[in-house]
Design an enzyme around this catalytic site. Structure first.
Site, mmCIF file in Angstrom:
data_model
loop_
_atom_site.group_PDB
_atom_site.id
_atom_site.type_symbol
_atom_site.label_atom_id
_atom_site.label_comp_id
_atom_site.label_asym_id
_atom_site.label_seq_id
_atom_site.Cartn_x
_atom_site.Cartn_y
_atom_site.Cartn_z
ATOM 1 N N TRP A 1 0.831 -1.212 0.000
ATOM 2 C CA TRP A 1 0.000 0.000 0.000
ATOM 3 C C TRP A 1 0.855 1.247 0.000
ATOM 4 C CZ3 TRP A 1 -4.229 -1.333 -1.970
ATOM 5 C CH2 TRP A 1 -4.857 -2.542 -1.628
ATOM 6 N N ASP B 1 -1.934 6.499 6.258
ATOM 7 C CA ASP B 1 -2.944 5.557 5.787
ATOM 8 C C ASP B 1 -3.250 4.616 6.949
ATOM 9 O OD1 ASP B 1 -4.460 3.557 4.646
ATOM 10 O OD2 ASP B 1 -3.032 3.094 3.033
ATOM 11 N N LYS C 1 -12.257 -1.968 6.385
ATOM 12 C CA LYS C 1 -11.512 -2.865 7.265
ATOM 13 C C LYS C 1 -12.075 -2.793 8.683
ATOM 14 C CE LYS C 1 -8.668 -3.428 3.745
ATOM 15 N NZ LYS C 1 -7.804 -2.562 2.949
HETATM 16 C C1 LIG Z 1 -7.206 -2.108 1.823
HETATM 17 C C2 LIG Z 1 -6.184 -1.058 1.939
HETATM 18 C C3 LIG Z 1 -6.067 -0.034 0.990
HETATM 19 C C4 LIG Z 1 -6.932 0.029 -0.244
HETATM 20 O O1 LIG Z 1 -8.195 0.483 0.089
HETATM 21 P P1 LIG Z 1 -9.309 0.782 -1.024
HETATM 22 O O2 LIG Z 1 -10.387 1.400 -0.202
HETATM 23 O O3 LIG Z 1 -9.678 -0.531 -1.638
HETATM 24 O O4 LIG Z 1 -8.734 1.722 -2.017
HETATM 25 C C5 LIG Z 1 -5.109 0.941 1.185
HETATM 26 N N1 LIG Z 1 -4.304 0.920 2.261
HETATM 27 C C6 LIG Z 1 -4.381 -0.050 3.196
HETATM 28 C C7 LIG Z 1 -3.459 -0.022 4.370
HETATM 29 C C8 LIG Z 1 -5.320 -1.061 3.058
HETATM 30 O O5 LIG Z 1 -5.399 -2.033 3.994
#
Ligand SMILES: *Cc1c(COP(=O)(O)O)cnc(C)c1O
Length: 360
Positions: A103, A172, A196
Site C-alpha cells: 500500500w 494511511d 476494514k
Molecule cells: C485495503 C487497503 C487499501 C486500499 O483500500 P481501497 O479502499 O480498496 O482503495 C489501502 N491501504 C491499506 C493499508 C489497506 O489495507
C-alpha cells in the site's frame, strides 16, 4: 438461527453483530420516516443527523480538537494516494514517504505520477517488508511525511509513530483506525478506507487539519479538492449515504458497547497475544512478521508447505472459520482480527490450528 461463521476476512471484513442487527431492525422504517435510510434524501434532516453524528463520534473517539475536519470521500483509500500529493504538496519542497509494503508502494507511485520530488526516506523492502523501519531522517523542508500505520498484507504495524519534528504526518490507517487511541497532534491528515475496521466499502474517512486546507491549489478538479468536501460537510454531491450510516452505527457500538478506544485496544491486544503466543510455541506454524513489528490486526503465518496451507484454509472454512487465505501477492495464511472479531473467534481459531497440526 441464522448461520454465521467466524470471519477473518481482510476487507471487506467482519462487522459487529449488534450493528448488523440494528441495520436490519431499522431498515424498513428509519426512525418513523416510513422509508429506509437507503431511500431518504441526503439533504433530509434524517441523513443530516446521521453524518453529523458520525463526525461527532469520530471526534470524541479520537480526541480530535476543533482544528480537525472529518470528511467522507468516495474512491476508497486508493483515491487518497492521489489526492494527498495533489492537495498537500508545496512548491519547491519534497514530499517524504516510508515504504513498508504494497500500500505504501502504491501511494508512492501516485505521488511520482504527479512529477513531485518524492523521497523515500526509509524502507523495509530489504527484508521483504517484514518489519517497520526505525531511526531514519526526514527532510526538514518536506511538505509531509507519509506512512502506512498498519500493513494489511505483510502483517506489520507502527507501534509508535515516526517523529518528524514540525513536518506534518500523513497516515494511511485503513486497517487500524479506531483500533487504539492516538495522539492526533502531529498529524496533518489521516485517512482510512472504511471496509476494514469501521464499516462497509464505498468511502474513505479523511481527517484533515484545517491549516492543511490552505495548501489546496485552486486549479485542480472540484471533486479532487479537500476544500470541496470540507466546505459542504462531505455533501457537495451525493455521498455514500448507507456506508456513512453504517459507520455511524459502528462508532456508536464502539462508544456505547465497547466503551471507547482504550478498552478496544485492550481487547485487541488480548486477541493478538493469544494468536502470537500460540504461533511462537509452535514449530509447525511460522509467523512472518518480525516480532517487534507485529500487527495487532493482521496476523500472517505460514505452514510447512503450500499444499498444507491450501488444506488448512479449506478445512478451516468447513469448520466455520472463514477468510484465512493470505493476500494473493504473498501467499501463506492471514487471520485478520479487527475490532469486530471477538476473542471467541480467536479461541476457536487456535483450537482448530492445534487440531490441524495434530492430524497433519
Ligand atoms: C485495503 C487497503 C487499501 C486500499 O483500500 P481501497 O479502499 O480498496 O482503495 C489501502 N491501504 C491499506 C493499508 C489497506 O489495507
Amino acid at each position: 438461527m441464522t448461520h454465521r461463521i467466524y470471519n477473518f476476512n481482510a476487507g471487506p471484513a467482519a462487522l459487529p453483530l449488534p450493528v448488523l442487527e440494528k441495520i436490519r431492525d431499522e431498515l424498513l422504517d428509519y426512525r418513523g420516516s416510513g422509508m429506509s435510510i437507503l431511500e431518504v434524501s441526503h439533504r433530509s434532516k434524517w441523513f443530516d443527523d446521521v453524518i453529523n453524528e458520525a463526525v461527532e463520534r469520530t471526534r470524541r473517539l479520537l480526541g480530535l480538537g476543533t482544528e480537525f475536519r472529518v470528511l467522507f470521500v468516495q474512491g476508497g483509500a486508493s483515491l487518497q494516494f492521489c489526492m494527498i500529493p495533489m492537495n498537500l504538496a508545496l512548491e519547491g519542497r519534497p514530499v517524504n514517504y516510508v515504504n513498508t509494503g504494497t500500500w505504501s508502494t502504491k501511494a508512492i507511485k501516485e505521488a511520482r505520477i504527479q512529477g513531485l520530488d518524492v523521497r523515500v526516506v526509509a524502507s523495509s523492502e530489504d527484508r521483504n517488508f517484514s518489519y517497520i523501519p526505525r531511526d531514519f531522517d526526514v527532510d526538514e523542508d518536506a511538505a509531509y511525511l507519509h506512512f502506512t500505520s498498519n500493513n494489511t498484507i505483510k502483517g506489520t504495524q507502527w507501534h509508535t509513530f515516526p517523529d518528524a519534528g514540525d513536518v506534518p504526518l500523513v497516515s494511511d490507517m485503513s486497517s487500524d483506525i479506531m483500533s487504539r487511541p492516538l495522539d492526533p497532534k502531529p498529524f496533518g491528515l489521516i485517512y482510512a478506507g472504511a471496509q476494514k475496521n469501521i464499516g462497509p466499502s464505498g468511502t474513505a474517512m479523511v481527517i484533515v487539519r484545517e491549516d492543511m486546507l490552505e495548501r489546496v491549489p485552486q486549479d485542480i478538479p472540484t471533486m479532487l479538492k479537500y476544500t470541496t468536501f470540507a466546505e459542504k460537510n462531505s455533501m457537495f454531491n451525493t455521498p455514500a449515504c448507507f456506508v456513512i450510516y453504517t459507520i455511524n452505527a459502528v462508532l456508536q457500538w464502539l462508544e456505547d458497547e465497547i466503551g471507547g478506544l482504550a478498552e478496544m485496544e485492550k481487547r485487541n491486544r488480548r486477541k493478538a497475544a493469544m494468536l502470537y503466543d500460540f504461533l511462537d510455541a509452535s514449530d509447525f506454524y511460522q509467523g512472518t512478521a518480525s516480532p517487534e513489528s507485529r500487527s495487532l490486526m493482521n496476523v500472517t503465518f505460514r505452514l510447512p508447505d503450500e499444499t498444507l496451507e491450501q488444506r488448512f484454509v479449506e478445512e478451516a472454512l468447513a469448520e466455520g472459520l472463514g477468510g484465512l487465505k493470505g493476500h494473493r501477492s504473498v501467499g501463506g495464511c492471514r487471520a485478520s482480527i479487527y475490532n469486530a472479531t471477538g476473542l471467541e473467534a480467536v479461541e476457536a481459531l487456535v483450537s482448530f490450528m492445534k487440531e490441524f497440526e495434530r492430524k497433519a
